[in-house]
Enzyme design. Structure first.
Site, PDB file in Angstrom:
ATOM      1  N   HIS A  61       0.858  -1.183   0.000  1.00 33.37           N
ATOM      2  CA  HIS A  61       0.000   0.000   0.000  1.00 33.37           C
ATOM      3  C   HIS A  61       0.897   1.237   0.000  1.00 33.37           C
ATOM      4  O   HIS A  61       2.125   1.126   0.084  1.00 33.37           O
ATOM      5  CB  HIS A  61      -0.955   0.005   1.194  1.00 33.37           C
ATOM      6  CG  HIS A  61      -0.287   0.089   2.530  1.00 33.37           C
ATOM      7  ND1 HIS A  61       0.538  -0.894   3.021  1.00 33.37           N
ATOM      8  CD2 HIS A  61      -0.308   1.064   3.487  1.00 33.37           C
ATOM      9  CE1 HIS A  61       0.981  -0.545   4.217  1.00 33.37           C
ATOM     10  NE2 HIS A  61       0.491   0.634   4.520  1.00 33.37           N
ATOM     11  N   ASP A  65       5.829   4.871   5.152  1.00 33.45           N
ATOM     12  CA  ASP A  65       6.792   3.975   5.792  1.00 33.45           C
ATOM     13  C   ASP A  65       6.993   2.685   5.000  1.00 33.45           C
ATOM     14  O   ASP A  65       7.850   1.876   5.360  1.00 33.45           O
ATOM     15  CB  ASP A  65       6.376   3.665   7.235  1.00 33.45           C
ATOM     16  CG  ASP A  65       4.987   3.068   7.357  1.00 33.45           C
ATOM     17  OD1 ASP A  65       4.080   3.510   6.637  1.00 33.45           O
ATOM     18  OD2 ASP A  65       4.797   2.154   8.185  1.00 33.45           O
ATOM     19  N   HIS A  66       6.244   2.523   3.909  1.00 34.58           N
ATOM     20  CA  HIS A  66       6.396   1.331   3.069  1.00 34.58           C
ATOM     21  C   HIS A  66       6.983   1.639   1.689  1.00 34.58           C
ATOM     22  O   HIS A  66       7.264   0.716   0.939  1.00 34.58           O
ATOM     23  CB  HIS A  66       5.047   0.627   2.903  1.00 34.58           C
ATOM     24  CG  HIS A  66       4.532   0.022   4.172  1.00 34.58           C
ATOM     25  ND1 HIS A  66       4.560  -1.330   4.417  1.00 34.58           N
ATOM     26  CD2 HIS A  66       3.989   0.592   5.280  1.00 34.58           C
ATOM     27  CE1 HIS A  66       4.053  -1.575   5.613  1.00 34.58           C
ATOM     28  NE2 HIS A  66       3.704  -0.419   6.156  1.00 34.58           N
ATOM     29  N   ASP A 212       0.192  -4.120   6.351  1.00 34.07           N
ATOM     30  CA  ASP A 212      -0.665  -3.486   7.355  1.00 34.07           C
ATOM     31  C   ASP A 212      -2.099  -3.946   7.159  1.00 34.07           C
ATOM     32  O   ASP A 212      -2.605  -4.034   6.037  1.00 34.07           O
ATOM     33  CB  ASP A 212      -0.594  -1.972   7.216  1.00 34.07           C
ATOM     34  CG  ASP A 212       0.772  -1.420   7.606  1.00 34.07           C
ATOM     35  OD1 ASP A 212       1.707  -2.221   7.766  1.00 34.07           O
ATOM     36  OD2 ASP A 212       0.895  -0.191   7.731  1.00 34.07           O
TER      37      ASP A 212
END
Length: 306
Positions: A61, A65-66, A212
């Site tokens: 997604h 932070d990804h 997540d």
């Protein structure tokens, strides 16, 4: 058989010992980087994995932070490392954000150092190798367009050497042809078919990766019977309401999914800095005794026990 190396296991922000979300899955010559949090390229170097054949990046997604590590990775490719092509897969909304990051911030009108393709995907199979496939499935997380990933070897029929010996099939090309599903003719004129030397079909190894995630009910089917499940455990049960508010899981929720779905191995990641590792492990193992709380640079081999 798949191999997974955890490059970043912290939630939201890095800690002293944990980087941001990134995992590398290997199968034969293929390598898939799942998510690319800030600092991922340094983690790749520190793990001794290098950048060769790092052609496929899967994004769960578009939260920062990804994905922020993609900027540094592309910048490095422009100056030091070389690969022949780079494909980034993910939900369309995540790729739109990544396109802004790479084209407006990093490239700024320059050409990428390799053919660079952003490939929006929807649930279903999107990558086929010779003996495995990768498919995407929907994951619910705080209103974002999110995907999980299933790595699955093709089912196969094991070769039974004792039957081949009894039939007089010599070692070498004839046996290889039978394994590949082709009938063969022996020197004495007999025809041997694959059914005569192959066993019952067996399912291949299944590795499920969930990034997540705010709920688990919708995941039970895809996770069922998996040889390994990688999933977040951002909160402890004592803060279940906060987990619900921010659309994350508690360690217990993740363990209950694994127990309910009959998975073989459970790897917990995306850990909040607010908790001690042993507390996360204790909560998960109270439900799923073999749960593992992973650390940066942990590597596991995933294969089906036959």
């Amino acid at each position: 058989m798949f191999e997974i190396t955890f490059l970043g296991t912290s939630a939201s922000a890095p800690s002293v010992k944990r980087g941001l979300s990134a995992q590398l899955v290997k199968h034969n010559e293929y390598r898939f980087l799942i998510d690319c949090g800030e600092g991922t390229q340094r983690q790749i170097l520190q793990a001794g994995l290098g950048f060769k054949r790092l052609n496929h990046i899967l994004i769960t997604h578009g939260h920062l932070d990804h994905i922020l590590g993609l900027a540094g990775l592309l910048s490095t490719f422009m100056r030091w490392e070389t690969i022949d092509h780079l494909e980034i897969y993910g939900p369309r909304s995540a790729l739109e954000r990544i396109d802004d990051l790479l084209t407006r911030v990093v490239l700024r009108g320059a050409r990428p150092p390799m053919p660079l393709t952003l490939i929006p995907i929807t649930p279903g199979v999107f990558f086929e190798g010779d003996d495995f496939r990768v498919s995407a499935f929907p994951v619910h997380h705080r209103g974002s367009e999110s995907l999980g990933y299933l790595f699955e070897e093709h089912s196969r029929r094991p070769f039974l050497p004792e039957k081949a010996d009894a039939l007089g099939v010599p070692a070498g090309p004839l046996r290889r042809d039978l394994v590949e599903g082709r009938s063969v003719r022996l020197p004495d004129g007999r025809t041997i078919t694959p059914d005569m030397v192959l066993g019952e079909e067996r399912p291949g190894t299944r590795l499920v990766h969930v990034g997540d995630c705010g709920e688990t009910e919708s995941l039970s089917g895809i996770v069922h019977g998996a040889d390994a499940l990688v999933i977040e455990a951002t909160y402890l049960e004592e803060e279940r309401e906060m987990a619900h508010q921010f659309s994350h899981l508690t360690a217990r929720m993740a363990a209950e999914l694994a127990q309910r779905a009959g998975v073989k191995a459970l790897y917990l990641t995306h850990l909040s800095r607010r908790y001690r590792e042993k507390d996360i492990l204790t909560e998960a193992q109270s439900v799923f005794p073999d749960a593992v709380v992973v650390r940066d640079f942990d590597t596991f081999t995933v294969k089906r026990n036959e």
